[in-house]
Design an enzyme around this catalytic site. Sequence first.
Site, PDB file in Angstrom:
ATOM      1  N   PRO A  29      74.710 -59.928  10.831  1.00  0.00           N
ATOM      2  CG  PRO A  29      73.789 -58.233   9.528  1.00  0.00           C
ATOM      3  CD  PRO A  29      74.188 -59.668   9.492  1.00  0.00           C
ATOM      4  CB  CYS A  31      72.162 -54.095  17.133  1.00  0.00           C
ATOM      5  SG  CYS A  31      71.964 -53.097  15.668  1.00  0.00           S
ATOM      6  CB  ALA A  65      73.012 -52.005  11.908  1.00  0.00           C
ATOM      7  CD  GLN A 107      73.560 -54.739   8.479  1.00  0.00           C
ATOM      8  OE1 GLN A 107      73.444 -54.524   9.698  1.00  0.00           O
ATOM      9  NE2 GLN A 107      72.685 -55.455   7.799  1.00  0.00           N
ATOM     10  CE1 TYR A 191      66.255 -49.972  12.149  1.00  0.00           C
ATOM     11  CE2 TYR A 191      66.853 -52.065  11.151  1.00  0.00           C
ATOM     12  CZ  TYR A 191      66.473 -51.335  12.267  1.00  0.00           C
ATOM     13  OH  TYR A 191      66.303 -51.950  13.471  1.00  0.00           O
ATOM     14  NE  ARG A 239      70.926 -59.545   6.775  1.00  0.00           N
ATOM     15  CZ  ARG A 239      70.688 -60.085   7.969  1.00  0.00           C
ATOM     16  NH1 ARG A 239      70.278 -59.343   8.972  1.00  0.00           N
ATOM     17  NH2 ARG A 239      70.897 -61.368   8.169  1.00  0.00           N
ATOM     18  CG  LEU A 314      64.206 -69.071  13.546  1.00  0.00           C
ATOM     19  CD1 LEU A 314      62.705 -69.311  13.717  1.00  0.00           C
ATOM     20  CD2 LEU A 314      64.914 -69.348  14.873  1.00  0.00           C
ATOM     21  N   GLY A 336      72.611 -66.173  13.061  1.00  0.00           N
ATOM     22  CA  GLY A 336      72.474 -65.104  14.047  1.00  0.00           C
ATOM     23  C   GLY A 336      72.468 -65.637  15.470  1.00  0.00           C
ATOM     24  NE  ARG A 337      67.104 -65.299  16.438  1.00  0.00           N
ATOM     25  CZ  ARG A 337      65.835 -65.339  16.071  1.00  0.00           C
ATOM     26  NH1 ARG A 337      64.892 -64.972  16.928  1.00  0.00           N
ATOM     27  NH2 ARG A 337      65.502 -65.750  14.863  1.00  0.00           N
TER      28      ARG A 337
HETATM   29  C1  LIG Z   1      70.563 -59.280  18.929  1.00  0.00           C
HETATM   30  C2  LIG Z   1      70.230 -59.127  17.479  1.00  0.00           C
HETATM   31  C3  LIG Z   1      70.634 -57.974  16.804  1.00  0.00           C
HETATM   32  C4  LIG Z   1      70.387 -57.841  15.438  1.00  0.00           C
HETATM   33  N1  LIG Z   1      70.896 -56.752  14.772  1.00  0.00           N
HETATM   34  C5  LIG Z   1      70.841 -56.718  13.417  1.00  0.00           C
HETATM   35  C6  LIG Z   1      71.578 -55.755  12.684  1.00  0.00           C
HETATM   36  O1  LIG Z   1      72.337 -54.962  13.241  1.00  0.00           O
HETATM   37  N2  LIG Z   1      71.458 -55.748  11.333  1.00  0.00           N
HETATM   38  C7  LIG Z   1      70.670 -56.668  10.671  1.00  0.00           C
HETATM   39  O2  LIG Z   1      70.581 -56.621   9.450  1.00  0.00           O
HETATM   40  N3  LIG Z   1      69.995 -57.612  11.358  1.00  0.00           N
HETATM   41  C8  LIG Z   1      70.082 -57.683  12.680  1.00  0.00           C
HETATM   42  N4  LIG Z   1      69.482 -58.707  13.373  1.00  0.00           N
HETATM   43  C9  LIG Z   1      68.841 -59.797  12.600  1.00  0.00           C
HETATM   44  C10 LIG Z   1      69.821 -60.944  12.372  1.00  0.00           C
HETATM   45  O3  LIG Z   1      70.907 -60.543  11.548  1.00  0.00           O
HETATM   46  C11 LIG Z   1      69.140 -62.157  11.713  1.00  0.00           C
HETATM   47  O4  LIG Z   1      68.689 -61.783  10.431  1.00  0.00           O
HETATM   48  C12 LIG Z   1      67.968 -62.666  12.533  1.00  0.00           C
HETATM   49  O5  LIG Z   1      68.291 -62.776  13.901  1.00  0.00           O
HETATM   50  C13 LIG Z   1      67.479 -64.013  12.038  1.00  0.00           C
HETATM   51  O6  LIG Z   1      68.526 -64.952  12.035  1.00  0.00           O
HETATM   52  P1  LIG Z   1      68.713 -66.015  13.240  1.00  0.00           P
HETATM   53  O7  LIG Z   1      67.416 -66.773  13.361  1.00  0.00           O
HETATM   54  O8  LIG Z   1      69.865 -66.886  12.800  1.00  0.00           O
HETATM   55  O9  LIG Z   1      69.007 -65.253  14.475  1.00  0.00           O
HETATM   56  C14 LIG Z   1      69.671 -58.847  14.737  1.00  0.00           C
HETATM   57  C15 LIG Z   1      69.229 -59.969  15.441  1.00  0.00           C
HETATM   58  C16 LIG Z   1      69.520 -60.127  16.784  1.00  0.00           C
HETATM   59  C17 LIG Z   1      69.078 -61.394  17.472  1.00  0.00           C
END
Ligand SMILES: Cc1cc2nc3c(=O)[nH]c(=O)nc-3n(C[C@H](O)[C@H](O)[C@H](O)COP(=O)(O)O)c2cc1C
Length: 371
Positions: A29, A31, A65, A107, A191, A239, A314, A336-337
């Site tokens: 997820p 945002c 979210a 989510q 949260y 989560r 990551l 995610g990213r």
């Molecule tokens: C732009 C952005 C928005 C995010 N928004 C949420 C969110 O809405 N809900 C959530 O649980 N985590 C959120 N995260 C965390 C990601 O879901 C993820 O757990 C985190 O980026 C680590 O994973 P990654 O290294 O693959 O990016 C967000 C991360 C990023 C980069």
Amino acid sequence: MTARLFEPITLPTADGAGLRVRNRAFVAPMCQYAIDAEDGVPTDWHLVHLGAFASGGFGLVVTEATAVEARGRISPRDAGLWNDAQRDAHARIVRFAHARGAAAGVQLAHAGGKGSTYPSLPGRPLGTVPAAERGWPTVSAVDGPVQPGLAPATALDEAGIADVVDAFADAARRADEAGYDVLQIHAAHGYLLHQFLSPLTNTRTDGYGAGEEGRTRLAREVAAAVRKVWPSHKPLGIRISATDWVEGGWDVAASARLARTLADEHGVTWVDVSTGGLQAGAAIPVGPGYQVPYAAHLTAALAGTDTVVSAVGLIEHAAQAETVLATGQAHAVSIGRAALRNPHWATEAAAALGVPAADLPRAEQYWRARW
Ligand SMILES: Cc1cc2nc3c(=O)[nH]c(=O)nc-3n(C[C@H](O)[C@H](O)[C@H](O)COP(=O)(O)O)c2cc1C
């Protein structure tokens, strides 16, 4: 040898049938802070953003979210699911994901004392959005700011807690009506639910605090209320932040106990294992796969149940994701990213792991890209 990442996975459901998902690469997820109207209604941005992941081959695409009530938004520009206009906009996204062969997850979230903050976009200030800029008063487990720099929240009383539980159930009903296949309760990242779970932010002395039983009560009540309205043929997930990365905070042992209770008593069959987000400035050893050991701990602790555990944080490369799964540390990965950078991450990973061209999860419109 078939890549584990591209073996279908069944997310267990209360009716026993299970939901089959085409592969184990899930979208985390994220945002988007993309709603100019500040009305919680997902926009074309969300359709294109989430739709690209579905076209890009991911098995499960999870929304940002999505607030269960207006004051539960992190920023004024967040998505919600507290009215029918929002539901109908979500339905369009779900239809697109389904047409592309992906499962669609939502989510559901309440930001609590971390609500009403500026969107995390370039050039925006940090901290609380004031009332003059359409910010709102926030709620939490206790009175006071959840983090330095945030406006003080007001402690929820028992009636207020019941309203939050009802809001989760109402949003879950609308999520079902929108067609979502999977619902993930957001109990991570500092949260509202996490504010109640952690001894760092929950010093209540009533039945919603005063020990682990009390601190986990809101999360358990939310899961129970959602379970009642969320159909038995659809998987329910959560989560969590498996550690606050702070001595004396919420930790992995408590996480495992909560996940076990939620599985046994409330039919929560998917746990997405993140960490942190509660205490600003906590020392987190960020590096490739840094949260995977927490997923591995939960996977081991939940052995014997049919709960699916996903790892996140990551995980960026196909071989890395494959290793997490092949070594039994998790059953799926949330990306995610790396997905933001490349919405076709899953198709590319499949090609890299030797999935035959005919079986790649890409959209057929893109066949000439010749992954
Ligand atoms: C732009 C952005 C928005 C995010 N928004 C949420 C969110 O809405 N809900 C959530 O649980 N985590 C959120 N995260 C965390 C990601 O879901 C993820 O757990 C985190 O980026 C680590 O994973 P990654 O290294 O693959 O990016 C967000 C991360 C990023 C980069």
